[in-house]
Design a protein around this motif. Structure first.
Motif, PDB file in Angstrom:
ATOM      1  N   THR A 657       1.021  -0.931   0.042  1.00 38.85           N
ATOM      2  CA  THR A 657      -0.137  -0.160   0.065  1.00 38.85           C
ATOM      3  C   THR A 657       1.167   0.920  -0.217  1.00 38.85           C
ATOM      4  O   THR A 657       0.310   2.491  -0.547  1.00 38.85           O
ATOM      5  CB  THR A 657      -1.235   0.050   1.598  1.00 38.85           C
ATOM      6  N   LEU A 658       1.970   1.095   0.805  1.00 37.65           N
ATOM      7  CA  LEU A 658       2.940   2.286   0.672  1.00 37.65           C
ATOM      8  C   LEU A 658       3.766   2.582  -1.079  1.00 37.65           C
ATOM      9  O   LEU A 658       4.551   3.835  -1.019  1.00 37.65           O
ATOM     10  CB  LEU A 658       3.991   2.619   1.130  1.00 37.65           C
ATOM     11  N   GLY A 659       3.054   1.757  -1.862  1.00 36.70           N
ATOM     12  CA  GLY A 659       3.903   1.747  -4.023  1.00 36.70           C
ATOM     13  C   GLY A 659       4.403   0.639  -3.382  1.00 36.70           C
ATOM     14  O   GLY A 659       5.105   0.424  -2.947  1.00 36.70           O
ATOM     15  N   ASP A 660       4.286   0.707  -5.292  1.00 38.74           N
ATOM     16  CA  ASP A 660       5.928   0.209  -5.704  1.00 38.74           C
ATOM     17  C   ASP A 660       7.109  -0.017  -5.326  1.00 38.74           C
ATOM     18  O   ASP A 660       8.197  -0.910  -4.660  1.00 38.74           O
ATOM     19  CB  ASP A 660       6.049  -0.222  -7.294  1.00 38.74           C
ATOM     20  N   PHE A 661       7.876   1.438  -5.376  1.00 44.08           N
ATOM     21  CA  PHE A 661       9.349   1.882  -4.598  1.00 44.08           C
ATOM     22  C   PHE A 661       9.384   1.351  -3.271  1.00 44.08           C
ATOM     23  O   PHE A 661      10.376   0.385  -2.621  1.00 44.08           O
ATOM     24  CB  PHE A 661       9.473   2.786  -5.118  1.00 44.08           C
ATOM     25  N   ALA A 662       8.431   1.641  -2.216  1.00 42.69           N
ATOM     26  CA  ALA A 662       8.794   1.322  -1.401  1.00 42.69           C
ATOM     27  C   ALA A 662       8.671  -0.253  -0.276  1.00 42.69           C
ATOM     28  O   ALA A 662       8.692  -0.444   0.578  1.00 42.69           O
ATOM     29  CB  ALA A 662       7.741   2.123  -0.071  1.00 42.69           C
ATOM     30  N   SER A 663       7.282  -0.417  -1.514  1.00 38.98           N
ATOM     31  CA  SER A 663       7.217  -2.557  -1.095  1.00 38.98           C
ATOM     32  C   SER A 663       8.180  -2.998  -1.952  1.00 38.98           C
ATOM     33  O   SER A 663       8.896  -3.841  -0.765  1.00 38.98           O
ATOM     34  CB  SER A 663       5.943  -2.596  -1.598  1.00 38.98           C
ATOM     35  N   ARG A 664       9.363  -2.908  -1.946  1.00 38.41           N
ATOM     36  CA  ARG A 664      10.767  -3.448  -2.496  1.00 38.41           C
ATOM     37  C   ARG A 664      11.951  -2.794  -1.287  1.00 38.41           C
ATOM     38  O   ARG A 664      12.957  -4.120  -1.313  1.00 38.41           O
ATOM     39  CB  ARG A 664      10.890  -3.128  -4.045  1.00 38.41           C
ATOM     40  N   LEU A 665      11.524  -2.567  -0.078  1.00 41.24           N
ATOM     41  CA  LEU A 665      12.060  -2.033   0.896  1.00 41.24           C
ATOM     42  C   LEU A 665      12.133  -3.170   2.447  1.00 41.24           C
ATOM     43  O   LEU A 665      10.868  -3.369   2.157  1.00 41.24           O
ATOM     44  CB  LEU A 665      12.203  -0.697   1.411  1.00 41.24           C
ATOM     45  N   ALA A 666      13.048  -3.549   2.814  1.00 40.63           N
ATOM     46  CA  ALA A 666      12.714  -4.152   3.938  1.00 40.63           C
ATOM     47  C   ALA A 666      14.248  -3.783   4.834  1.00 40.63           C
ATOM     48  O   ALA A 666      15.394  -3.675   4.570  1.00 40.63           O
ATOM     49  CB  ALA A 666      13.240  -5.751   4.000  1.00 40.63           C
ATOM     50  N   PHE A 667      13.383  -4.266   5.944  1.00 44.21           N
ATOM     51  CA  PHE A 667      14.857  -3.887   7.317  1.00 44.21           C
ATOM     52  C   PHE A 667      14.409  -5.110   7.868  1.00 44.21           C
ATOM     53  O   PHE A 667      14.053  -5.608   8.693  1.00 44.21           O
ATOM     54  CB  PHE A 667      14.185  -2.405   8.307  1.00 44.21           C
ATOM     55  N   ARG A 698      17.265  -3.992   2.793  1.00 47.98           N
ATOM     56  CA  ARG A 698      17.858  -4.422   1.684  1.00 47.98           C
ATOM     57  C   ARG A 698      16.802  -4.267   0.880  1.00 47.98           C
ATOM     58  O   ARG A 698      15.300  -3.397   1.243  1.00 47.98           O
ATOM     59  CB  ARG A 698      17.314  -6.162   1.131  1.00 47.98           C
ATOM     60  N   PHE A 699      16.943  -3.822  -0.449  1.00 48.74           N
ATOM     61  CA  PHE A 699      15.626  -3.330  -1.765  1.00 48.74           C
ATOM     62  C   PHE A 699      16.096  -4.862  -2.971  1.00 48.74           C
ATOM     63  O   PHE A 699      17.358  -5.273  -3.299  1.00 48.74           O
ATOM     64  CB  PHE A 699      16.812  -2.245  -2.185  1.00 48.74           C
ATOM     65  N   ALA A 700      15.082  -5.304  -3.347  1.00 53.22           N
ATOM     66  CA  ALA A 700      14.520  -5.634  -4.670  1.00 53.22           C
ATOM     67  C   ALA A 700      14.082  -4.980  -5.847  1.00 53.22           C
ATOM     68  O   ALA A 700      13.489  -4.176  -5.355  1.00 53.22           O
ATOM     69  CB  ALA A 700      13.649  -6.850  -4.001  1.00 53.22           C
ATOM     70  N   PHE A 701      15.295  -5.472  -6.957  1.00 57.94           N
ATOM     71  CA  PHE A 701      14.738  -4.598  -8.258  1.00 57.94           C
ATOM     72  C   PHE A 701      15.488  -4.963  -8.912  1.00 57.94           C
ATOM     73  O   PHE A 701      15.564  -6.687  -9.411  1.00 57.94           O
ATOM     74  CB  PHE A 701      15.377  -3.009  -8.162  1.00 57.94           C
ATOM     75  N   ARG A 702      14.530  -4.882 -10.466  1.00 56.12           N
ATOM     76  CA  ARG A 702      14.864  -5.666 -11.574  1.00 56.12           C
ATOM     77  C   ARG A 702      16.027  -4.718 -12.388  1.00 56.12           C
ATOM     78  O   ARG A 702      15.656  -3.598 -12.559  1.00 56.12           O
ATOM     79  CB  ARG A 702      13.621  -5.966 -11.979  1.00 56.12           C
ATOM     80  N   ALA A 703      16.492  -5.855 -13.001  1.00 54.95           N
ATOM     81  CA  ALA A 703      17.843  -4.928 -14.532  1.00 54.95           C
ATOM     82  C   ALA A 703      18.212  -6.232 -15.331  1.00 54.95           C
ATOM     83  O   ALA A 703      18.164  -7.397 -15.031  1.00 54.95           O
ATOM     84  CB  ALA A 703      18.760  -4.448 -13.733  1.00 54.95           C
ATOM     85  N   ALA A 704      17.711  -5.791 -16.737  1.00 56.17           N
ATOM     86  CA  ALA A 704      18.134  -6.859 -17.140  1.00 56.17           C
ATOM     87  C   ALA A 704      16.806  -7.362 -17.802  1.00 56.17           C
ATOM     88  O   ALA A 704      17.520  -8.807 -17.755  1.00 56.17           O
ATOM     89  CB  ALA A 704      19.561  -7.607 -17.896  1.00 56.17           C
ATOM     90  N   HIS A 705      15.308  -7.633 -16.825  1.00 54.31           N
ATOM     91  CA  HIS A 705      14.792  -8.560 -17.239  1.00 54.31           C
ATOM     92  C   HIS A 705      14.900  -9.210 -15.893  1.00 54.31           C
ATOM     93  O   HIS A 705      14.238 -10.694 -15.745  1.00 54.31           O
ATOM     94  CB  HIS A 705      14.248  -9.122 -18.033  1.00 54.31           C
TER      95      HIS A 705
END
Length: 758
Positions: A657-667, A698-705
């Protein structure tokens, strides 16, 4: 031939695919299983579920009380922080749900290893509230304890169920999880100390292709690269592989120091048919370091000072350190006759080599002044172990009673080899709070002889009788054949050779299990076990003589409950064991006293909320020595065993609910507490209690598919100064003049890694 050639070509052209650890907490219950070829445990079943979740390419909702947390299908390892491993591997008993077992078991799972950026086995032990460590020269070579009892070098440690050396370095990246069974387990594993069983479970080949690359940096300049490659090839995926390559090199937590570690491991599965699997594993791990601080030795008349700051360069010398090498080879054959009967055969060979030329700091007074020497240690520098297992598991019914049967054997042989002599130099004096580097050079040792040999083989029979869905009785009996030999240094004025044999030593264990509901278990367990005797030290009237085996006894009562995806375990125990000491009158070293430990431990693991994970525990322990023959050491607290120890690891993922960017963060945050510990056998000085705090994100993201994960962590964020390990010359008993050792905890350190899954 053409088909086999295509397999070889496929091995050399590994493709890439996305991978996701989407092991949602909504996975169903797992039934108890026998050891069988098609049983999927640990990383195998986990990676399979991950791959299936990834293939859906859909966002999967995890329902909570107030809101839904949505986890996308493209994630790297550890993204969901699944901290509750619901199954345990129990040697001859096979793989069973921890909820249903009448033992206190705690596991550090794979997600904790990757999210906390663990580098060695000692890092994982810190999450176990019933475990303490005796650091032996270097934090990578600690000797573990559980419930206040010291583990044996080999008998209490297993890699995939086979005995292995505990006091040699292992890379955390090699293992899927670390499991500790607290308490006696002699009926399952034969002669061993009452210090629990430390099970290191290897990563296994995955069902779908996995190509994982990790690079990172620790402390102030130690670089790390790791490649983890896995998958299956051939018709019906008959051949599985997992290759793990690791390199680390650079400056550690203090200037003028360095560390280098390298790992090459390979794990293969050969599915001969749908009922038979052959597993073959091999690894080569080297670890070397220079310039780090060593431990401090002190006598019973010294009041242990406050711990120093290990980030001060003067506490270590650039020419002192360790070179260590661990080579391990093991193989298993698993065959299932039908759905009720299976057989498992296995063997391991390990050669653990060490070159120790570290400094020793002897504390001179209560102000922290110390005298420093450097020596090429003449203690064992080569451990060679061969271990084995063979189990037949089956299930039958007699009327209304279901029997889970086991008959089998396990055991090991170990030879110790020592240098005949080693150089030693006195470097000078300094102060632990204002240290200075002392000039000197590396010492060397010479010669070689076999100093000890142990052969331990055990025959096991067991039956778990299930009367109905509420009541069960588990009984396991073992008979052990033990042979111990000891040789003195051939350069000694009088060379001695002593031996001890014990045949069919009996170790029983029985448990009464009650399950009021499917998600609850209450149990009572009684067990007895024995361990190899100690060797009389130098200066005793019977020097180098092996004492008779020590017999242990335990009573344990426990309760376990699974509340949704959160498991809570509580256990109370009372344990006794003889211990050896040097009689002050006769000067004979023998088994004269008794150590009595009792306590309560609690463990919590799993999901508190859909996006909040926990791995926590607390142990209250009363560990005391009995009559030692010396008034000053009788009825005292066991050195190094804290009355209270606790650990709390929390991992929070921001909601969708905090948005796509924030939901990739964990503490995550980890708080560790160790209470005040006796620091000598007379209990005249104590190591102060301490609290450490570890923080990470940690932060999850995608690069080069492809999915990527970036992690950053700080260990000991408050830079607490504390004694991480204190212990006497022998935890099997010591006289009033025993020397003690203390090792300070690491200062604040930083960790950063970036992971890519292809």
């Amino acid at each position: 031939m053409k088909y086999r050639l295509s397999v070889l070509l496929a091995l050399s052209t590994l493709g890439t695919t996305s991978y996701t650890p989407l092991a949602l907490a909504a996975s169903g219950s797992t039934t108890d299983t026998h050891t069988a070829p098609k049983t999927e445990t640990g990383s195998v079943a986990q990676e399979k579920r991950n791959s299936q979740a990834h293939k859906s390419l859909l966002a999967t909702p995890v329902k909570g009380k107030q809101e839904d947390t949505v986890v996308t299908g493209h994630t790297a390892s550890g993204a969901l922080a699944d901290y509750n491993k619901t199954t345990a591997t129990l040697g001859p008993l096979g793989t069973r749900k921890t909820l249903n077992t009448p033992f206190s078991i705690m596991t550090v799972p794979h997600d904790v290893i990757v999210n906390q950026q663990s580098r060695n086995i000692n890092d994982l032990m810190a999450y176990m509230p019933s475990v303490q460590l005796e650091i032996r020269g270097d934090p990578n070579t600690s000797r573990p304890q559980s419930r206040g009892f010291e583990a044996d070098v080999v008998a209490n440690t297993r890699i995939d169920g086979l005995n292995a050396v505990s006091t040699t370095p292992y890379a955390a990246e090699q293992f899927d999880n670390l499991q500790v069974l607290n308490g006696l387990a002699g009926a399952l594993y034969g002669a061993q100390n009452p210090a629990g069983t430390f099970a290191y479970n290897l990563k296994r080949p995955t069902e779908d292709r996995l190509n994982r690359l990790v690079v990172g940096v620790d402390s102030i300049g130690s670089l790390m690269e790791n490649a983890d490659l896995s998958g299956r090839l051939g018709r019906n995926k008959w051949f599985g592989y997992r290759l793990n390559l690791l390199h680390g090199d650079g400056t550690t937590y203090v200037q003028d120091s360095w560390m280098r570690r390298n790992l090459v491991s390979a794990d293969f599965d050969f599915r001969i048919d749908d009922k038979t699997t052959i597993e073959v594993d091999a690894s080569h791990y080297t670890y070397a370091q220079r310039g780090q601080a060593s431990g401090f030795a002190y006598s019973g008349t010294i009041d242990l000072p406050k711990a120093p700051d290990l980030s001060n360069p003067g506490l270590g010398e650039k020419y002192s350190g360790y070179n260590m090498e661990t080579n391990t080879f093991l193989a298993k054959v698993k065959h299932s006759f039908n759905e009720n009967w299976s057989v498992t055969l296995g063997g391991l060979y390990q050669d653990a080599i060490r070159q120790a030329f570290g400094t020793t700091n002897t504390i001179l007074n209560n102000a922290g002044d110390y005298s420093q020497t450097i020596a090429a240690a003449t203690t064992a520098n080569d451990f060679r172990v061969g271990s084995n297992l063979a189990y037949i598991n089956g299930r039958v019914r007699t009327g209304f009673i279901t029997h889970d049967l086991v008959i089998g054997t396990n055991g090991y042989m170990m030879g110790n080899y020592n240098p005949t002599r080693g150089e030693s130099f006195r470097l000078g004096t300094s102060n632990m709070y204002n240290p200075r580097q002392l000039s000197g050079s590396q010492p060397y040792y010479h010669g070689r002889y076999r100093s000890a040999y142990i052969n331990n083989q055990t025959f096991i029979v067991g039956d778990t009788l299930q009367f109905n869905k509420h009541w069960s009785i588990m009984g396991t009996l073992s008979w052990s054949w033990l042979r111990s030999e000891s040789w003195s240094n051939p350069t000694a004025a009088t060379r001695t050779h002593t031996s001890y044999n014990k045949s069919a030593a009996f170790s029983p264990m029985t448990s009464l299990i009650y399950k009021p509901t499917e998600n609850q278990t209450a149990y009572f367990t009684y067990g007895r076990a024995f361990q190899a005797g100690g060797i009389a030290p130098a200066g005793s009237a019977n020097e180098n003589e092996i004492t008779a085996p020590l017999r242990s006894e335990e009573y344990e009562v426990g309760y376990k409950v699974m509340i949704r995806k959160l498991q809570i375990n509580i256990a109370g125990f009372r344990m006794t064991r003889p211990y050896s000491f040097l009689d002050p009158t006769t000067r004979i070293y023998g088994n004269f006293g008794t150590q009595r430990n009792y306590g309560v431990e609690a463990q919590v693991a799993g999901y508190i909320l859909p996006n909040l994970s926990v791995l926590a525990g607390m142990t209250w322990l009363d560990a005391q020595m009995g009559d030692t023959g010396v008034t000053s050491t009788s009825h005292k607290e066991v050195v190094g065993a804290p009355p209270v120890q606790a650990n709390l690891l929390l991992d929070y993922r921001l909601p969708r609910t905090l948005g796509d960017f924030a939901s990739r963060l964990a503490f995550n945050a980890n708080v560790h507490y160790t209470g005040r510990r006796a620091a000598n056998v007379q209990n005249t000085t104590f190591a102060a209690s301490y609290v450490t705090l570890d923080l990470g994100t940690r932060f999850a993201f995608r690069a080069a598919h492809h999915p990527w994960m970036a992690r950053f962590g700080v260990s000991n964020a408050t830079n607490e100064r504390y004694w991480a390990s204190v212990y006497p010359t022998s935890l099997n008993g010591a006289n009033a003049n025993a020397n003690n050792s203390a090792y300070a905890g690491l200062p604040r350190t930083f960790h950063f890694t970036i992971e890519a899954d292809f």
